[in-house]
Motif scaffolding. Sequence first.
Motif, PDB file in Angstrom:
ATOM      1  N   PHE A   1       0.882  -1.170   0.043  1.00  0.00           N
ATOM      2  CA  PHE A   1      -0.061   0.000  -0.111  1.00  0.00           C
ATOM      3  C   PHE A   1       1.036   1.297  -0.043  1.00  0.00           C
ATOM      4  O   PHE A   1       0.332   2.336   0.342  1.00  0.00           O
ATOM      5  CB  PHE A   1      -1.120  -0.086   1.121  1.00  0.00           C
ATOM      6  CG  PHE A   1      -0.257  -0.108   2.468  1.00  0.00           C
ATOM      7  CD1 PHE A   1       0.351   0.730   3.212  1.00  0.00           C
ATOM      8  CD2 PHE A   1      -0.512  -1.491   3.201  1.00  0.00           C
ATOM      9  CE1 PHE A   1       0.924   0.562   4.625  1.00  0.00           C
ATOM     10  CE2 PHE A   1       0.151  -1.712   4.398  1.00  0.00           C
ATOM     11  CZ  PHE A   1       1.006  -0.648   4.999  1.00  0.00           C
ATOM     12  N   VAL A   2       2.304   1.095  -0.104  1.00  0.00           N
ATOM     13  CA  VAL A   2       3.252   2.207  -0.177  1.00  0.00           C
ATOM     14  C   VAL A   2       3.201   2.911  -1.540  1.00  0.00           C
ATOM     15  O   VAL A   2       3.511   1.978  -2.625  1.00  0.00           O
ATOM     16  CB  VAL A   2       4.423   1.832   0.389  1.00  0.00           C
ATOM     17  CG1 VAL A   2       5.598   3.115  -0.007  1.00  0.00           C
ATOM     18  CG2 VAL A   2       4.630   1.185   1.626  1.00  0.00           C
ATOM     19  N   GLN A   3       2.916   4.205  -1.731  1.00  0.00           N
ATOM     20  CA  GLN A   3       3.062   4.768  -2.941  1.00  0.00           C
ATOM     21  C   GLN A   3       4.328   5.253  -3.270  1.00  0.00           C
ATOM     22  O   GLN A   3       4.836   5.146  -4.411  1.00  0.00           O
ATOM     23  CB  GLN A   3       2.221   6.086  -2.743  1.00  0.00           C
ATOM     24  CG  GLN A   3       0.638   6.070  -2.594  1.00  0.00           C
ATOM     25  CD  GLN A   3       0.012   4.902  -3.826  1.00  0.00           C
ATOM     26  OE1 GLN A   3       0.292   4.988  -5.016  1.00  0.00           O
ATOM     27  NE2 GLN A   3      -0.575   3.830  -3.170  1.00  0.00           N
ATOM     28  N   VAL A   4       5.113   5.966  -2.382  1.00  0.00           N
ATOM     29  CA  VAL A   4       6.342   6.337  -2.642  1.00  0.00           C
ATOM     30  C   VAL A   4       7.435   5.611  -1.588  1.00  0.00           C
ATOM     31  O   VAL A   4       8.427   4.929  -1.881  1.00  0.00           O
ATOM     32  CB  VAL A   4       6.528   7.702  -2.645  1.00  0.00           C
ATOM     33  CG1 VAL A   4       8.017   8.343  -2.994  1.00  0.00           C
ATOM     34  CG2 VAL A   4       5.727   8.307  -3.934  1.00  0.00           C
ATOM     35  N   ALA A   5       7.201   6.211  -0.352  1.00  0.00           N
ATOM     36  CA  ALA A   5       8.155   5.836   0.643  1.00  0.00           C
ATOM     37  C   ALA A   5       7.217   5.838   1.945  1.00  0.00           C
ATOM     38  O   ALA A   5       6.823   6.798   2.146  1.00  0.00           O
ATOM     39  CB  ALA A   5       9.227   6.724   0.704  1.00  0.00           C
ATOM     40  N   TRP A   6       7.513   5.058   2.837  1.00  0.00           N
ATOM     41  CA  TRP A   6       6.637   5.018   4.133  1.00  0.00           C
ATOM     42  C   TRP A   6       7.684   4.337   5.131  1.00  0.00           C
ATOM     43  O   TRP A   6       8.058   3.265   5.224  1.00  0.00           O
ATOM     44  CB  TRP A   6       5.492   3.994   4.050  1.00  0.00           C
ATOM     45  CG  TRP A   6       4.176   4.398   4.933  1.00  0.00           C
ATOM     46  CD1 TRP A   6       4.492   4.792   6.119  1.00  0.00           C
ATOM     47  CD2 TRP A   6       2.943   4.156   4.416  1.00  0.00           C
ATOM     48  NE1 TRP A   6       3.281   5.078   6.573  1.00  0.00           N
ATOM     49  CE2 TRP A   6       2.427   4.738   5.582  1.00  0.00           C
ATOM     50  CE3 TRP A   6       2.240   3.962   3.447  1.00  0.00           C
ATOM     51  CZ2 TRP A   6       0.668   4.793   5.899  1.00  0.00           C
ATOM     52  CZ3 TRP A   6       0.929   3.983   3.609  1.00  0.00           C
ATOM     53  CH2 TRP A   6       0.143   4.507   4.578  1.00  0.00           C
ATOM     54  N   CYS A   7       7.543   5.156   6.477  1.00  0.00           N
ATOM     55  CA  CYS A   7       8.294   5.000   7.411  1.00  0.00           C
ATOM     56  C   CYS A   7       7.811   3.362   8.213  1.00  0.00           C
ATOM     57  O   CYS A   7       6.686   3.268   8.132  1.00  0.00           O
ATOM     58  CB  CYS A   7       8.150   5.828   8.767  1.00  0.00           C
ATOM     59  SG  CYS A   7       9.326   5.709  10.172  1.00  0.00           S
ATOM     60  N   GLY A   8       8.922   2.505   8.476  1.00  0.00           N
ATOM     61  CA  GLY A   8       8.234   1.323   8.899  1.00  0.00           C
ATOM     62  C   GLY A   8       7.361   1.337  10.159  1.00  0.00           C
ATOM     63  O   GLY A   8       6.402   0.526   9.972  1.00  0.00           O
ATOM     64  N   THR A   9       7.474   2.101  11.133  1.00  0.00           N
ATOM     65  CA  THR A   9       6.391   2.270  12.285  1.00  0.00           C
ATOM     66  C   THR A   9       5.142   2.679  11.731  1.00  0.00           C
ATOM     67  O   THR A   9       3.843   2.087  12.098  1.00  0.00           O
ATOM     68  CB  THR A   9       7.122   3.275  13.166  1.00  0.00           C
ATOM     69  OG1 THR A   9       7.405   4.510  12.527  1.00  0.00           O
ATOM     70  CG2 THR A   9       8.287   2.868  14.277  1.00  0.00           C
ATOM     71  N   GLY A  10       4.954   3.642  10.665  1.00  0.00           N
ATOM     72  CA  GLY A  10       3.885   4.117  10.228  1.00  0.00           C
ATOM     73  C   GLY A  10       3.059   3.026   9.391  1.00  0.00           C
ATOM     74  O   GLY A  10       1.987   2.789   9.309  1.00  0.00           O
ATOM     75  N   ALA A  11       3.915   2.215   8.532  1.00  0.00           N
ATOM     76  CA  ALA A  11       3.288   1.164   7.705  1.00  0.00           C
ATOM     77  C   ALA A  11       2.862   0.029   8.489  1.00  0.00           C
ATOM     78  O   ALA A  11       1.695  -0.540   8.327  1.00  0.00           O
ATOM     79  CB  ALA A  11       4.413   0.662   6.734  1.00  0.00           C
ATOM     80  N   GLY A  12       3.606  -0.024   9.874  1.00  0.00           N
ATOM     81  CA  GLY A  12       3.187  -1.324  11.020  1.00  0.00           C
ATOM     82  C   GLY A  12       1.798  -0.848  11.212  1.00  0.00           C
ATOM     83  O   GLY A  12       0.916  -1.637  11.569  1.00  0.00           O
ATOM     84  N   LYS A  13       1.630   0.399  11.474  1.00  0.00           N
ATOM     85  CA  LYS A  13       0.201   0.782  12.325  1.00  0.00           C
ATOM     86  C   LYS A  13      -1.008   0.810  11.216  1.00  0.00           C
ATOM     87  O   LYS A  13      -1.966   0.105  11.606  1.00  0.00           O
ATOM     88  CB  LYS A  13       0.268   2.335  12.621  1.00  0.00           C
ATOM     89  CG  LYS A  13       1.256   2.385  14.080  1.00  0.00           C
ATOM     90  CD  LYS A  13       1.232   3.814  14.583  1.00  0.00           C
ATOM     91  CE  LYS A  13       2.295   4.819  13.958  1.00  0.00           C
ATOM     92  NZ  LYS A  13       2.282   5.986  14.536  1.00  0.00           N
ATOM     93  N   LYS A  14      -0.621   1.106   9.922  1.00  0.00           N
ATOM     94  CA  LYS A  14      -1.572   1.005   8.775  1.00  0.00           C
ATOM     95  C   LYS A  14      -1.839  -0.566   8.605  1.00  0.00           C
ATOM     96  O   LYS A  14      -3.099  -1.113   8.389  1.00  0.00           O
ATOM     97  CB  LYS A  14      -0.931   1.523   7.765  1.00  0.00           C
ATOM     98  CG  LYS A  14      -1.990   1.306   6.252  1.00  0.00           C
ATOM     99  CD  LYS A  14      -3.078   2.271   6.476  1.00  0.00           C
ATOM    100  CE  LYS A  14      -3.794   2.041   5.102  1.00  0.00           C
ATOM    101  NZ  LYS A  14      -5.210   2.833   5.204  1.00  0.00           N
ATOM    102  N   ALA A  15      -0.762  -1.325   8.476  1.00  0.00           N
ATOM    103  CA  ALA A  15      -1.169  -2.916   8.711  1.00  0.00           C
ATOM    104  C   ALA A  15      -2.032  -3.383   9.568  1.00  0.00           C
ATOM    105  O   ALA A  15      -2.794  -4.108   9.315  1.00  0.00           O
ATOM    106  CB  ALA A  15       0.084  -3.579   8.608  1.00  0.00           C
TER     107      ALA A  15
END
Length: 334
Positions: A108-122
Motif C-alpha cells: 500500500f506504499v506509493q513512494v516511501a513509508w516509514c516502517g513504524t507508520g506502515a506497521g500501524k496501517k497494517a
Amino acid sequence: MTTADETPSTNQSNNANNVTNGSTTTPDEEPHPCGCPIGDGSYCGARAKSLAASQGCELDQSVVDDNTLYICEDGAWATLNDCDGECLYDEASTELDDVCEIPECDCFVQVAWCGTGAGKKAETLGCKIPILPEHNGDILHCPGGNWAVKEACDKGCIEAPEGTPDECRTESQYLLPFNCGMATRCSNGNHTSSHSGTDEYAYDFAVPVGTNVRAMRGGVVHRVRIVSKPGSACYNGGGSSCANYANTVEIRHNDGSIGLYMHIRTASVSVGDTVKQGDLIAKSGNTGWSTGPHLHVQVQSNCGSWWCPSRPFRFGEKSPIVAGTTTTSKNNCP
C-alpha cells in the motif's frame, strides 16, 4: 438330571458370566466432558479436537471448525476469532498461545513509508509486513510488490502526513539515559547470547549502583515495579530464579512504544507522571537476574506485560553503540 427348580435364572447366569477371578466388570462408561483439556486459554479447533480424541473426552459441540480460534474458561467454550487463514499452534506444547495466522499485506506504499507508520496501517488492515519489526525505523517500499527497505535510517525515520513521502531522521529521538557529559561503557548490545529473542534490541550499560537514570525520551510513566527491596534475595543480583524480580520503570511514548529501564534500585516517578527527555526517573541498581551493577534499557511494544518484544532504536549521541564502546551522554544538557 436337573429339575425346573434347579435351573439357573437368567440373572444368575449373567452374574456368573461376569465374575472373573473375584472381580466384577462394568459396562463401558460414557465419554466425560472435556472441560478445558490443558487449562484456560485459546485453542485452535484442530488442537481442541486432537486433545479430546487423545483424552477420550467429549468436546463442547460449539467447537466445529479446525481453523477457528476458541476460548475456554472454566470449562465454558466460545468463539474468539474466525481465522481468515490457518489457526496456528504447537501440538507438542502445553502453552496456550494458539493464534490465527496473519496474512501478508499487499503493498500500500506509493513512494516511501516509514516502517513504524506502515506497521500501524497494517494493524488496521489486519495483515502483517514481513520485514517488520526489524525495519521499523527504516523507509520501506515495494518494488515488484515485494516489501523491501528503500533507505536504512541510522537514527530512525519521520512519519510525514499521509500522501507525503516519509524521510530519515537526522537526529535520534533517544539520548543516553544518564547525566549530561557522563561517559558510559556499553557492556552488552544487540543480538548477543544474552540479548536474544524478546530483548534482542536491548543495551546494557555498566554503571555503579545509585547512578542517576534519566528518560531517554519523553512520555508518560506507564508502570513502576519495585519487587526487590533491601534484604530480599534478588536485591543485589541473582541467578535465573530472580528473572522476574528486577525493579523496573516503563515510560509510554506518543507512538505507543514503551521505554523499559531495568535493574534499578529505586524509582523517582509514579504511574501517570508526565516526563520530559532528560528528567530523573530512577537510581540504577543490581536487582533481578544480574551478575553485576548495570542498567538494561530497551524500547518495546506494549503487550500488556512488563516484559515485551523489543524494537530496534538508536541513540542520538553515536550510532551504532555496541559492547565495549564508551559514549558521552548528551541528555539533559543545557
